[in-house]
Design a protein around this motif. Structure first.
Motif, PDB file in Angstrom:
ATOM      1  N   ALA A 138       0.834  -1.203   0.000  1.00 39.28           N
ATOM      2  CA  ALA A 138       0.000   0.000   0.000  1.00 39.28           C
ATOM      3  C   ALA A 138       0.866   1.250   0.000  1.00 39.28           C
ATOM      4  O   ALA A 138       2.021   1.228   0.455  1.00 39.28           O
ATOM      5  CB  ALA A 138      -0.904  -0.018   1.226  1.00 39.28           C
ATOM      6  N   HIS A 139       0.322   2.309  -0.552  1.00 36.19           N
ATOM      7  CA  HIS A 139       1.011   3.591  -0.575  1.00 36.19           C
ATOM      8  C   HIS A 139       0.068   4.650  -0.040  1.00 36.19           C
ATOM      9  O   HIS A 139      -1.144   4.555  -0.231  1.00 36.19           O
ATOM     10  CB  HIS A 139       1.419   3.974  -1.994  1.00 36.19           C
ATOM     11  CG  HIS A 139       2.196   2.909  -2.686  1.00 36.19           C
ATOM     12  ND1 HIS A 139       3.553   2.801  -2.619  1.00 36.19           N
ATOM     13  CD2 HIS A 139       1.777   1.868  -3.446  1.00 36.19           C
ATOM     14  CE1 HIS A 139       3.945   1.760  -3.323  1.00 36.19           C
ATOM     15  NE2 HIS A 139       2.883   1.173  -3.826  1.00 36.19           N
ATOM     16  N   ALA A 140       0.629   5.647   0.617  1.00 39.38           N
ATOM     17  CA  ALA A 140      -0.193   6.758   1.085  1.00 39.38           C
ATOM     18  C   ALA A 140       0.673   7.997   1.205  1.00 39.38           C
ATOM     19  O   ALA A 140       1.907   7.896   1.299  1.00 39.38           O
ATOM     20  CB  ALA A 140      -0.811   6.410   2.434  1.00 39.38           C
ATOM     21  N   ILE A 141       0.043   9.157   1.166  1.00 35.18           N
ATOM     22  CA  ILE A 141       0.768  10.416   1.358  1.00 35.18           C
ATOM     23  C   ILE A 141       0.536  10.836   2.808  1.00 35.18           C
ATOM     24  O   ILE A 141      -0.611  11.056   3.238  1.00 35.18           O
ATOM     25  CB  ILE A 141       0.244  11.515   0.417  1.00 35.18           C
ATOM     26  CG1 ILE A 141       0.279  11.045  -1.039  1.00 35.18           C
ATOM     27  CG2 ILE A 141       1.042  12.798   0.614  1.00 35.18           C
ATOM     28  CD1 ILE A 141       1.657  10.893  -1.613  1.00 35.18           C
ATOM     29  N   LEU A 142       1.613  10.898   3.580  1.00 40.23           N
ATOM     30  CA  LEU A 142       1.497  11.181   5.018  1.00 40.23           C
ATOM     31  C   LEU A 142       2.494  12.266   5.405  1.00 40.23           C
ATOM     32  O   LEU A 142       3.331  12.685   4.598  1.00 40.23           O
ATOM     33  CB  LEU A 142       1.783   9.910   5.833  1.00 40.23           C
ATOM     34  CG  LEU A 142       0.872   8.694   5.595  1.00 40.23           C
ATOM     35  CD1 LEU A 142       1.369   7.518   6.394  1.00 40.23           C
ATOM     36  CD2 LEU A 142      -0.574   9.032   5.949  1.00 40.23           C
ATOM     37  N   ALA A 171      -3.701   6.133   8.189  1.00 37.30           N
ATOM     38  CA  ALA A 171      -4.139   6.582   6.867  1.00 37.30           C
ATOM     39  C   ALA A 171      -5.596   6.256   6.573  1.00 37.30           C
ATOM     40  O   ALA A 171      -6.218   6.907   5.733  1.00 37.30           O
ATOM     41  CB  ALA A 171      -3.260   5.953   5.792  1.00 37.30           C
ATOM     42  N   GLY A 172      -6.159   5.236   7.245  1.00 33.76           N
ATOM     43  CA  GLY A 172      -7.524   4.860   6.940  1.00 33.76           C
ATOM     44  C   GLY A 172      -7.643   4.346   5.517  1.00 33.76           C
ATOM     45  O   GLY A 172      -6.836   3.533   5.077  1.00 33.76           O
ATOM     46  N   ASP A 173      -8.630   4.893   4.801  1.00 30.05           N
ATOM     47  CA  ASP A 173      -8.893   4.396   3.446  1.00 30.05           C
ATOM     48  C   ASP A 173      -8.103   5.133   2.377  1.00 30.05           C
ATOM     49  O   ASP A 173      -8.134   4.764   1.212  1.00 30.05           O
ATOM     50  CB  ASP A 173     -10.390   4.554   3.125  1.00 30.05           C
ATOM     51  CG  ASP A 173     -11.194   3.513   3.866  1.00 30.05           C
ATOM     52  OD1 ASP A 173     -10.583   2.530   4.326  1.00 30.05           O
ATOM     53  OD2 ASP A 173     -12.417   3.705   3.981  1.00 30.05           O
ATOM     54  N   ASP A 174      -7.457   6.206   2.783  1.00 34.04           N
ATOM     55  CA  ASP A 174      -6.841   7.057   1.764  1.00 34.04           C
ATOM     56  C   ASP A 174      -5.497   6.483   1.293  1.00 34.04           C
ATOM     57  O   ASP A 174      -4.449   7.091   1.437  1.00 34.04           O
ATOM     58  CB  ASP A 174      -6.655   8.463   2.343  1.00 34.04           C
ATOM     59  CG  ASP A 174      -6.688   9.499   1.230  1.00 34.04           C
ATOM     60  OD1 ASP A 174      -6.835   9.091   0.058  1.00 34.04           O
ATOM     61  OD2 ASP A 174      -6.561  10.691   1.547  1.00 34.04           O
ATOM     62  N   THR A 175      -5.561   5.303   0.706  1.00 38.42           N
ATOM     63  CA  THR A 175      -4.342   4.638   0.233  1.00 38.42           C
ATOM     64  C   THR A 175      -4.605   4.048  -1.147  1.00 38.42           C
ATOM     65  O   THR A 175      -5.751   3.941  -1.581  1.00 38.42           O
ATOM     66  CB  THR A 175      -3.945   3.468   1.157  1.00 38.42           C
ATOM     67  OG1 THR A 175      -5.007   2.511   1.139  1.00 38.42           O
ATOM     68  CG2 THR A 175      -3.688   3.942   2.576  1.00 38.42           C
ATOM     69  N   TRP A 176      -3.549   3.698  -1.820  1.00 34.06           N
ATOM     70  CA  TRP A 176      -3.704   2.883  -3.025  1.00 34.06           C
ATOM     71  C   TRP A 176      -2.711   1.739  -2.956  1.00 34.06           C
ATOM     72  O   TRP A 176      -1.683   1.836  -2.283  1.00 34.06           O
ATOM     73  CB  TRP A 176      -3.559   3.727  -4.279  1.00 34.06           C
ATOM     74  CG  TRP A 176      -2.167   4.243  -4.563  1.00 34.06           C
ATOM     75  CD1 TRP A 176      -1.251   3.692  -5.376  1.00 34.06           C
ATOM     76  CD2 TRP A 176      -1.574   5.426  -4.019  1.00 34.06           C
ATOM     77  NE1 TRP A 176      -0.112   4.443  -5.393  1.00 34.06           N
ATOM     78  CE2 TRP A 176      -0.280   5.519  -4.573  1.00 34.06           C
ATOM     79  CE3 TRP A 176      -2.002   6.412  -3.110  1.00 34.06           C
ATOM     80  CZ2 TRP A 176       0.594   6.559  -4.236  1.00 34.06           C
ATOM     81  CZ3 TRP A 176      -1.140   7.431  -2.796  1.00 34.06           C
ATOM     82  CH2 TRP A 176       0.147   7.509  -3.359  1.00 34.06           C
TER      83      TRP A 176
END
Lengths: 263, 871
Positions: B593-597, B685-690
């Motif tokens: 998974a990737h996310a902007i944090l 991050a919750g759901d805000d990932t791809w």
């Protein structure tokens, strides 16, 4: 007409023999008989000239004796070897080891020095040069100062002497010379002929020379006359005059000439 | 009246005597002109194909009305269309309009072209084959190819995803139009397939097919786009078709009157005229680039052919020295001899060019006949269309090159002195003139060229690739010109050096080496012809090999995994993952998974997250991955320093759902920078990932094959998923490089073939010249095998010198090019394409050997008696 030439009594065994040697160019009506059944013996250790007018078949005879061309019929022997039966491979070996050639055009390789030209036949045969024999040849032919020169830097006479050395380097049974003075002035020609004669007398070689020049033929021990593809005469110990007389006799269609002492 | 042209009679007589030699030279020219012919015909085929596709899109229209202005903003509105339709004699008007959208059936499908349902059947390239045309906004008709790809039939429902942009979006000058006008809206349209269509003329072949919807629907969709499709063309069907290629004046005026309200230039043309204009506009640029590109190689081939011709004529003149001298003796002027040689060249050039053009035409036609067997996706014409250019141009070039190549030998012919007729008939050789000017120019070119090349490399390595490339290309070309020009001066010396090694092997080899060196100019010219081709081939393959290995290294550094699959939508993730894992050759997979944090105090950093055990199985640096535990984050040394934290210290990671402190674990692997566990990511991050799927390949299988298999498998569930990875990228990169290399080497191979013909020619000429010498050698004991061996060594030496020097030069140029062009991408790897190099040298040596076969047979046939013959 009996054109067989019998060897003078007391001469050594023949180095080269021809038996009923025939060469025909073309077939049927157009057939030309360059040689019409020639029987002739050439003694070892002798300098023999084959002389005849243009188109007499003298060059053809030499080509057949040397294994350069194939006979239509008959046999040619080098020593005891019937060269008319040999294939190209054997003929090549024969030319390498037992026959030497001197050409009218010298035919030296322009990119090699005199020495390289002289030793080439031995190298082609995969052998090594006998330095003593080379030194003997070089001094006999007066080439000491010319060994590192290329043919273009040599005079005609010098080139022909290199060619003679090349013909003798493998110590062949016989050397064939085809008009060796044809491309030389008379002085150089005389020089070359003297060298050929010295090679026979001092080095014990056998030389058969084709020429149409009676004064050249006079250097030989013996002259075989040929006309119209047949042997037409035999002169022993010729002089320029007797050779010329023999040649003239052919032109007047005399059947055969026999001069000089039969020893 | 042949007696009026003594020069012509002489020329033809001499040509008849030299047929064999001229034929070999002619073949070289024929190959060159065939090359030019094929190139021009191919250009014609491209134009023809484009025309066919353009014409197909106009279907059965009689007249095309088009509008154009400088800004490209002019368009026909609906009102104008109605006015045109009302013009007397007009049967129907079809505005040309299109739309591009993402049409899917489940995961299958992707972007494709939409066409309107035609108002009149003959105004559409699409023909209805089954079902009915769509009648309402929720219906669609598909071409059979599209239907197959989507796996959909009549009655099925397919979905279109499109974005509705707020009005005024395109005109908005604000930096963030969404803030001003509102967010664009994602819309999903459910469309029922009502019919199947066919595209018999291939109008949509370039797009892989099309989908038809009502023109109202297509207009509505276009209206929601920020930059809608402008109607610049109207297809018009007339009651009675116009005769010839002109539009009747009355109709022309009427349509102009109807469209008077439209801004811009309105043109009314017949379909054929319009298609021709459009074809010219579309192919003008591309076609020219293609022609220039390929004709460059044709020029190289012709240059090499010219060298072969020059060589041949030089030898012919040398051989005819006696004849020429004799002619001079009996009163021929130098001008006559000069013209005679040039005329001979012109005749040879004409015959060879004609043969070449014929061969080229046949070749191109055969290619067109064979092409449909490979599915190119483009409808190619079935026959070539020879134009006057494709015949006249190669013909003129062929003759021109031959005559130019014969200029120097023709001058040599005029220098033959009448006296030469009286000299003994020794094999004449042309004396090489000192050529001081040539030496000076060559040295200047070589030094200047290499200096420019060096400058280009330095510029390229220091971040100025544009100027570097220009300097390198110019420098390379200039230095190569210098090298080729000066080859006659130094190449024989190199040959002598190589020959000295060969000469040790025996007397035949020694003879061969001596023969090679006795005519340095000819040897140099023959070897140089080969050197040109070999240098260019080696340069290209060295450049390609360097690009390949540089690319491999860069990809290894940039990516930690063998293969990754990014689904086009999170919905397809599970299917994509399963499809990837099930593919043969895939050893392990992980969902990453990737996310902007926000990490520490830095916002907007992309972080990666995975299950540590899964991750360790797929990355190339498993040790680093294994050190990742829940509550920790992997950081590189530099990343840790920039965040001012050290190993073991806590760093705060913040996302929309909250923040946690993670302890820093240092990693040496740059791609694993900022990696945490899936569990930790979920907390912040919750759901805000791809999420991507990373995969590790088993050792045994070819990555290219596995890539294709994965693409195939994934395509079944998500047609737009992006499959990539170092192995895959390297494979794609290699493929691209290899295809380009293959094409270029193929084109250069023509020059090499011509050069090899030159080797045969040179050997044959040498043999003819040396007839007496060969006979002498035979007379003094050279065997036939030795004679053949001698010529074989000669051929191999001439070819080998050219090949070895060409390879050396090619390596230098290839590396220089790679250093200049690739430095921008990262560290350049200087590769030696050993296989190619060895192949080139072996081919050259074998060709040299083969080139000697025919001449050697001729030489071996010579009876030793020839040595005794007096000319």
């Amino acid at each position: 007409m009996d054109t067989t030439v019998y060897l003078p009594v007391g001469s050594s065994s023949p180095a080269v023999r021809a038996r009923s040697l025939t060469k025909t160019y073309g077939t049927g009506e157009a057939a030309v008989h360059a040689l019409a059944g020639v029987d002739v013996d050439f003694a070892a250790g002798q300098f023999t000239a084959i002389m005849g007018p243009s188109g007499s078949g003298k060059s053809t005879l030499m080509h057949l004796l040397a294994g350069l061309d194939t006979a239509t019929s008959g046999q040619a022997f080098l020593g005891t070897t019937d060269i008319t039966r040999l294939g190209d491979r054997e003929l090549t070996r024969l030319r390498r080891d037992r026959v030497g050639f001197v050409f009218q055009q010298f035919n030296l390789l322009p990119m090699f020095t005199a020495e390289q030209n002289i030793t080439l036949p031995v190298e082609l045969a995969g052998g090594s040069v006998d330095p003593e024999w080379l030194a003997t040849l070089v001094s006999t032919l007066g080439l000491e100062q010319r060994l590192s020169h290329r043919p273009a830097e040599l005079s005609g006479g010098q080139q022909q002497r290199v060619a003679i050395a090349r013909a003798l380097i493998a110590q062949p049974d016989v050397v064939f010379a085809d008009e060796p003075t044809g491309n030389l002035d008379s002085r150089s020609g005389a020089e070359v002929l003297s060298f050929l004669r010295r090679s026979v007398r001092e080095l014990g070689r056998t030389i058969i020379m084709v020429t149409h020049d009676p004064s050249a033929a006079a250097y030989a021990d013996r002259v075989v006359l040929i006309a119209d593809g047949r042997i037409a005469g035999d002169i022993t110990d010729p002089t320029p005059e007797s050779a010329l007389a023999g040649l003239d006799a052919l032109r007047t269609l005399e059947p055969a000439v026999q001069t000089g002492p039969v020893a | 009246m042949p007696t009026s042209y003594p020069t012509a009679r002489l020329t033809l007589g001499q040509m008849r005597r030299s047929v064999g030699r001229l034929t070999a030279a002619g073949v070289a020219i024929a190959i060159g002109t065939a090359f030019v012919t094929v190139t021009l015909l191919a250009g014609g085929v491209i134009t023809r194909t484009t025309y066919d596709m353009v014409a197909a899109s106009y279907a059965g229209a009689d007249v095309v009305v088009s509008v154009d202005d400088d800004q490209g903003l002019a368009a026909f509105d609906a009102e104008t269309v109605e006015k045109v339709a009302a013009v007397d004699g007009v049967a129907a008007v079809q505005p040309v309009v299109g739309y591009y959208g993402d049409l899917r059936n489940g995961g299958k499908g992707g972007y494709l072209a939409f066409a309107p349902v035609p108002v009149e059947p003959r105004l559409s390239p699409l023909e209805l084959t089954d079902g009915a045309w769509p009648a309402s906004g929720d219906e669609v008709a598909l071409t059979t190819k599209v239907a197959e790809r989507l796996g959909a039939g009549i009655g099925d429902t397919v979905t279109l995803r499109r974005t509705v942009y707020p009005e005024g979006w395109a005109d908005s000058r604000s930096e963030d139009p969404a803030a001003e006008l509102g967010e664009p809206e994602e819309v999903t349209e459910e469309l029922e397939v009502t019919g199947l269509t066919d595209d018999p003329y291939g109008a949509y072949a370039g797009y892989g097919g099309a989908a038809a919807v009502t023109s109202v629907t297509i207009d509505a969709w276009n209206a929601d786009e920020p930059s809608p499709y402008l109607v610049t063309e109207l297809l018009v069907a007339l009651d009675t078709p116009p005769e010839g290629t002109t539009v009747p004046a009355g109709l022309d005026d009427a349509i102009h009157a109807a469209t008077a309200a439209v801004a811009g230039d309105v043109a009314v043309k017949t379909t054929q005229e319009r298609a021709e204009d459009q074809t010219a506009a579309q192919t003008g640029g591309q076609n020219l680039v293609f022609l220039v590109f390929v004709l460059t190689f044709a020029a190289i081939a012709l240059l090499v052919a010219a060298m072969v011709i020059t060589n041949t004529f030089q030898v012919l003149v040398a051989q005819r020295t006696r004849t020429l001298a004799l002619l001079r003796c009996i009163g021929a002027g130098t001008g006559q001899l000069y013209r005679s040689v040039l005329l001979e060249a012109a005749v040879l050039g004409a015959i060879a060019s004609a043969a070449g053009i014929l061969a080229g035409g046949v070749l191109a036609q055969v290619a067109l006949l064979v092409a449909p067997a490979f599915d190119l996706g483009v409808p190619l014409p079935g026959a070539i269309t020879p134009t006057w250019q494709s015949v006249v141009l190669p013909f003129a070039v062929g003759i021109g090159v031959t005559v130019l190549a014969a200029l120097a030998p023709a001058r040599a012919a005029t220098r033959v002195a009448p006296l030469a007729a009286l000299r003994p008939a020794d094999a004449p050789t042309l004396r090489a003139r000192s050529g001081r000017a040539r030496l000076v120019i060559a040295i200047l070119c070589t030094l200047g060229g290499f200096a420019a090349l060096g400058l280009g490399v330095v510029l390229g390595m220091n971040g100025g690739p544009q100027f570097g490339l220009v300097a390198s290309v110019l420098g390379g070309a200039l230095s190569f010109f210098g090298v080729v020009l000066s080859s006659v001066l130094w190449l024989p010396r190199v040959a002598a050096g190589l020959g000295a090694l060969v000469a040790r092997t025996g007397p035949a080899a020694r003879l061969a080496v001596a023969n090679t060196l006795r005519n340095p100019r000819r040897t140099a010219a023959t070897s140089t012809a080969l050197l040109i081709g070999v240098t260019l081939v080696t340069m290209m393959s060295t450049g390609a090999a360097s690009a390949r290995s540089s690319g491999d290294v860069m990809l290894d550094e940039a990516f930690p995994y063998d293969l990754s699959v990014a689904p086009s939508d999170e919905r397809y993730l599970a299917d994509v993952h399963d499809a990837t894992a099930a593919t043969e050759g895939v050893a392990a997979t992980a969902k990453v998974a990737h996310a902007i944090l926000t990490v520490g105090d830095v916002e907007g950093l992309e972080v990666t997250a995975a299950d540590p055990a899964e991750l360790a199985r797929v990355v190339n640096t498993p040790d680093d991955a294994e050190r990742l535990t829940e509550g920790s984050i992997l950081l590189t040394q530099e990343a840790a320093e920039s965040l001012s934290v050290a190993a073991g210290e806590p760093v705060t990671v913040t996302g929309p759902e909250g923040s946690i402190d993670l302890s820093v674990v240092l990693t040496a692997s740059a791609p694993l920078n900022r990696t945490l566990t899936s569990a930790d990511l979920a907390r912040v991050a919750g759901d805000d990932t791809w999420t991507d799927v990373w995969a590790h390949l088993g050792g045994g299988d070819d990555p290219t094959t596995v890539l294709a298999d994965v693409q195939q498998a994934v395509g079944q569930v998500d047609g737009s998923a992006l499959v990539m990875g170092p192995a895959a990228q390297a494979a794609q990169f290699r493929q691209v490089v290899d295809v380009i290399l293959g094409i270029v080497v193929g084109l250069l191979a023509v020059a090499v073939v011509i050069a090899l013909i030159g080797v045969t020619n040179t050997l044959s000429l040498s043999v003819i010249e040396r007839t007496r010498e060969s006979a002498t050698l035979r007379a003094i004991g050279l065997s036939k095998e030795q004679l053949r061996g001698m010529l074989a060594v000669e051929g191999m030496l001439i070819a080998g010198v050219g090949a070895v020097l060409g390879v050396a030069l090619g390596l230098v140029y290839g590396w220089a090019g790679a250093a200049t062009a690739l430095s921008l991408m990262g560290e350049v790897q200087y590769a030696v394409p050993w296989t190619d190099v060895i192949v080139v040298i072996v081919v050259a040596l074998v060709a040299g050997l083969l080139a000697s076969v025919v001449p050697a047979r001729a030489a071996a046939r010579t009876s030793p008696v020839a040595a005794l013959a007096v000319e």
